[in-house]
Design a protein around this motif. Structure first.
Motif, PDB file in Angstrom:
ATOM      1  N   ILE A 601      41.418  15.581 -19.830  1.00 27.71           N
ATOM      2  CA  ILE A 601      41.491  16.521 -21.081  1.00 27.71           C
ATOM      3  C   ILE A 601      42.734  16.989 -21.392  1.00 27.71           C
ATOM      4  N   ALA A 602      43.418  16.931 -22.179  1.00 32.94           N
ATOM      5  CA  ALA A 602      44.773  17.433 -22.879  1.00 32.94           C
ATOM      6  C   ALA A 602      44.541  18.882 -22.947  1.00 32.94           C
ATOM      7  N   CYS A 603      45.625  19.694 -22.469  1.00 30.49           N
ATOM      8  CA  CYS A 603      45.386  20.983 -22.662  1.00 30.49           C
ATOM      9  C   CYS A 603      46.127  21.244 -24.061  1.00 30.49           C
ATOM     10  N   GLY A 604      45.613  22.290 -24.499  1.00 29.90           N
ATOM     11  CA  GLY A 604      45.862  22.758 -25.863  1.00 29.90           C
ATOM     12  C   GLY A 604      45.684  21.900 -27.062  1.00 29.90           C
ATOM     13  N   VAL A 605      44.294  21.121 -26.875  1.00 33.21           N
ATOM     14  CA  VAL A 605      44.173  20.109 -27.922  1.00 33.21           C
ATOM     15  C   VAL A 605      42.791  20.733 -28.457  1.00 33.21           C
ATOM     16  N   ASN A 606      42.495  20.268 -29.808  1.00 32.01           N
ATOM     17  CA  ASN A 606      40.998  20.491 -30.345  1.00 32.01           C
ATOM     18  C   ASN A 606      40.145  19.225 -30.344  1.00 32.01           C
ATOM     19  N   TYR A 607      39.147  19.406 -29.763  1.00 33.21           N
ATOM     20  CA  TYR A 607      38.142  18.375 -29.473  1.00 33.21           C
ATOM     21  C   TYR A 607      37.031  18.260 -30.202  1.00 33.21           C
ATOM     22  N   THR A 608      36.142  17.427 -30.710  1.00 30.12           N
ATOM     23  CA  THR A 608      34.800  17.670 -31.330  1.00 30.12           C
ATOM     24  C   THR A 608      33.669  17.085 -30.210  1.00 30.12           C
ATOM     25  N   VAL A 609      32.819  18.025 -29.984  1.00 33.17           N
ATOM     26  CA  VAL A 609      32.027  17.739 -28.777  1.00 33.17           C
ATOM     27  C   VAL A 609      30.577  17.064 -29.810  1.00 33.17           C
ATOM     28  N   ALA A 610      30.121  16.032 -29.231  1.00 30.20           N
ATOM     29  CA  ALA A 610      28.967  15.412 -29.845  1.00 30.20           C
ATOM     30  C   ALA A 610      27.826  15.106 -28.741  1.00 30.20           C
ATOM     31  N   LEU A 611      26.647  15.397 -28.901  1.00 36.23           N
ATOM     32  CA  LEU A 611      25.535  14.959 -27.770  1.00 36.23           C
ATOM     33  C   LEU A 611      24.592  14.028 -28.316  1.00 36.23           C
ATOM     34  N   LYS A 612      23.964  13.097 -27.626  1.00 39.05           N
ATOM     35  CA  LYS A 612      22.840  12.309 -28.008  1.00 39.05           C
ATOM     36  C   LYS A 612      21.891  12.248 -27.002  1.00 39.05           C
ATOM     37  N   ALA A 613      20.826  12.687 -27.525  1.00 34.39           N
ATOM     38  CA  ALA A 613      19.424  12.449 -26.607  1.00 34.39           C
ATOM     39  C   ALA A 613      18.789  11.208 -26.645  1.00 34.39           C
ATOM     40  N   ILE A 614      18.446  10.754 -25.521  1.00 32.99           N
ATOM     41  CA  ILE A 614      17.780   9.571 -25.453  1.00 32.99           C
ATOM     42  C   ILE A 614      16.349   9.608 -24.608  1.00 32.99           C
ATOM     43  N   SER A 615      15.302   9.138 -25.379  1.00 35.89           N
ATOM     44  CA  SER A 615      14.054   8.947 -24.627  1.00 35.89           C
ATOM     45  C   SER A 615      13.827   8.077 -23.435  1.00 35.89           C
TER      46      SER A 615
END
Length: 737
Positions: A601-615
């Motif tokens: 992870i780069a410090c001081g950077v804006n990230y988009t967090v995505a989560l995928k659920a799997i059955s």
């Protein structure tokens, strides 16, 4: 010891210690008694002769002798007269007598002749008729005539006496059944009678009269009575027929003859008897017994409801009565001179039939009791209590006479059967959605099946549909498709799971289910329904909805290049994929847990967090969340400068981007904190004790005010030089705790 004269031999006795003494024995002279003289000798009994003589003085007894040629018979008597016995009848003997005393016996007397009388005749008597006695005997030696007399044994009445030279006599005109005494003797040429012969003889009884016969038809026996007969000891009743002879004996004037045969004519006679003989009644009484039970009884039911009973005629039978009794106790009968009767009958009854013949003597004995069982009744209230696709369960009320029920279901050429003793049947292995002709036949072991029972039609429930597939459109609406061969059926599809039931219905071959919750597994079945009933459910098909997204997600900075992403569990999800995406690159994590560490992870950077659920089956759900900014970078070049005796300035080089910082000094004497003014890269700590070792950490402060603790730490020693001055000495780095 013999007597010896004086001067006879001497007899010496030797005694020990004494002198020998000689004794002389002297005998006195004695003479024998006198010879007796016979006065007379005569015979009164054929085996003896009596002798009379004058008494001899001094004689103590007498010896009588009878001699016949070489035969000598002696008898010792005490006195006169004396009798010699054991002699032969009608024989001449020489008789002598000797007297005997203590001195001896005398010589024999002069002989005297005497002849024994004739022997008694040996009688044979009988009663050839009730009023006569026949006396017979054998010839007696030396006899020329005989005298026979007859009189009542009780001495009453007259005496019959006859003389004859024959050896038999018949006395007539006697009383019947009476005991008589017969006396007979023989005489010789001199007219001297011989010994008597006496015997008793009873005349035979007269034939019984006034014979009466009473017949017992139930016991097949007859009681016979008559007038008693004088002198009869016992009576014998005889019953004679063409095929048998029966009798009974008694000492009374009546007797019972048992075991008579039915349908037979008997001649009854009575025989009276005693020790003399018997006499039979002159005329016999005729007895006709009851007729025998009719034979060859035949029972027919033709047509049903009409019972015909026929039989063969019986000997001596005048008319007949047929009885028919049903097993419920009701009895009817008919009286006829013919050999057939007709009766009404009902189904399911057992009838007990007996036929009797009658005549003047009464009712015939009970013959065979026949039973006839009519066909069992047919069930009339057949009721289907369960109808399924392959099974029909029917019940009915029990019917009279049925021991077993045969149920048949016919569909064209196919037949399904079941047999049971209970009034119920379950027909299985039937074809679904099929019309069957069902008949219940009643059965009895005696009569078989009643084939006249009516049938009814029952249609089985529809066939189970077959689910072909389940499709899903873009809006999570599920369409269930099936295959079925039923006519006019309505189909209901049910999706059942832990979160409830969902249904849809259609008369076609598909329907739509909506509103299923995420993260759920359902069992989908289809059921067909017609007027006949409901089919069995189809085989279930599993239906799984996509897993649910987690309700919350948290991002935590662990180190400057590592963050920890955590979330709540999503229903139905077995694993998760976390992706951090920025202009500088992407970081991804696949985990079955509810958290994940992402590095680089780069410090001081804006990230988009995505989560995928799997059955578990691979169904996925994309879950979008807000962006995340990584923390500022840790400062570089941290240094400490002394500000007076009790002050320290901490200086650093700020990283890229704007950030707020916080400085902490940890020593044994306390913790000292300072925060720089905005835009500055240093801060001052005043009133800090010298002579201690301090751990220094300069950390960026997040927008939330949270102080990051992962930046590197440095150790400095603050010494005291004099009272006010000292040096700050760098001691090294310390990893962040």
């Amino acid at each position: 010891m013999s007597n010896r004269m004086a001067g006879g031999p001497k007899k010496c006795l030797s005694l020990i210690g004494f002198s020998l003494i000689c004794l002389k024995m002297v005998a006195s002279a004695k003479t024998a008694p006198e010879i007796p003289t016979i006065d007379q000798a005569y015979s009164k009994i054929s085996n003896s002769i009596t002798v009379e003589w004058a008494t001899v003085p001094g004689a103590t007894s007498y010896l009588l002798t009878a001699k016949d040629g070489d035969t000598v018979i002696e008898t010792m008597v005490a006195s006169s007269p004396g009798t010699v016995t054991g002699l032969k009848a009608a024989t001449l003997y020489q008789i002598t007598v000797r007297s005997i005393s203590a001195a001896g016996r005398s010589q024999a007397s002069p002989p005297k002749q005497a002849k024994t009388v004739l022997a008694a005749p040996i009688l044979e008597v009988s009663s050839p008729s009730p009023d006569s006695i026949l006396v017979q005997w054998e010839a007696v030696y030396m006899a020329i005539g005989f005298s026979v007399s007859v009189m009542r044994a009780n001495g009453l009445g007259r005496i019959w006496k006859e003389n004859t030279t024959n050896t038999s006599l018949t006395f007539t005109s006697l009383d019947s059944g009476t005991l008589y005494t017969i006396k007979a003797y023989a005489w010789n040429a001199n007219g001297t009678p011989g010994d008597d012969s006496t015997c008793n003889q009873r005349t035979s009884p007269r034939a019984p009269a006034n014979i009466q016969v009473s017949f017992d038809s139930g016991a097949l026996k007859a009681s016979v009575s008559w007038a008693p007969t004088e002198g009869a000891f016992n009576y014998t009743v005889m019953a004679l027929s063409d095929s048998s002879e029966l009798s009974c004996s008694t000492t009374f004037s009546s007797c019972i003859i048992s075991s008579l045969q039915c349908g037979t004519e008997y001649l009854i006679s009575v025989l009276a008897s005693n020790d003399a003989g018997s006499s039979k009644s002159a005329s016999a009484v005729t007895l006709k017994t009851v007729a025998c039970a009719p034979a060859r009884v035949m029972i027919q039911e033709d047509p049903p409801g009409r019972l015909s009973v026929s039989w063969s005629s019986a000997d001596l039978g005048d008319h007949y009565v047929a009885f028919v009794k049903s097993d419920d106790g009701l009895e009817v009968h008919c009286n006829t001179p013919l050999t057939q009767c007709n009766f009404l009958s009902e189904c399911g009854f057992t009838y007990f039939i007996s036929v009797f013949a009658y005549n003047e003597a009464g009712q015939s004995p009970l013959g065979d009791v026949f039973n006839y069982t009519t066909a069992p009744c047919c069930p009339s209230d057949i009721n289907p209590v369960l109808v399924s696709s392959d099974r029909v369960e029917i019940v009915w009320s029990p019917v009279r006479g049925a021991e077993l029920y045969e149920t048949k279901a016919v569909d064209g050429f196919n037949v399904v059967e079941c047999n049971d003793t209970a009034p119920a049947c379950t027909l299985s292995a039937l074809e679904c959605d099929t019309k069957y002709n069902i008949t219940v036949y009643s059965f009895s072991e005696v009569r078989g099946s009643n084939m006249s029972c009516t049938s009814q039609f029952i249609t089985t429930a529809p066939c189970s549909p077959e689910i072909k597939n389940i499709t899903r459109d873009a809006f999570s609406v599920f369409i269930v498709h099936w295959r079925s061969t039923n006519d006019d059926a309505t189909y209901t599809v049910t999706a059942q799971g832990e979160k409830g039931l969902h249904r849809c219905s259609s008369t076609g071959e598909s329907c739509t289910i909506e509103g299923l919750p995420c993260g759920s597994v359902f069992s989908v079945t289809a059921v067909a329904e017609t007027q006949a009933g409901q089919s069995l459910p189809s085989y279930s098909v599993p239906l799984e909805t996509v897993p649910c997204c987690p309700a919350g997600l948290t991002v935590t900075q662990v180190t400057q290049s590592v963050i920890n992403v955590s979330w709540t569990l999503g229903t139905g999800a077995q694993s998760y994929v976390t992706v951090l995406d920025s202009r500088t690159g992407q970081s991804k994590c696949l985990t079955p847990q509810n958290h994940c560490l992402l590095g680089c992870i780069a410090c001081g950077v804006n990230y988009t967090v995505a989560l995928k659920a799997i059955s578990a089956t691979g169904l996925t759900t994309d879950c979008a969340y807000q962006s995340y900014s990584s923390s500022a970078c840790c400062p570089l070049g941290v240094k400490l400068y002394r500000l007076g005796p009790n002050g320290i300035r901490i200086y650093w080089q700020a990283s890229r981007g704007s950030a707020n910082y916080s400085t902490d000094l940890y020593g044994s004497k306390g913790i000292f904190t300072c925060a720089p003014s905005a835009g500055l890269s240093f801060c001052d700590v005043t009133e800090i004790p010298c002579g201690d070792v301090y751990t220094v950490m300069v950390s960026p402060v997040a927008e939330t005010g949270l102080k990051l603790t992962f930046c590197p730490k440095k150790i400095y020693s603050v010494t005291c030089s004099g009272s006010k001055l000292g040096m700050v000495i760098y001691r090294g780095k310390r990893n962040a705790e």
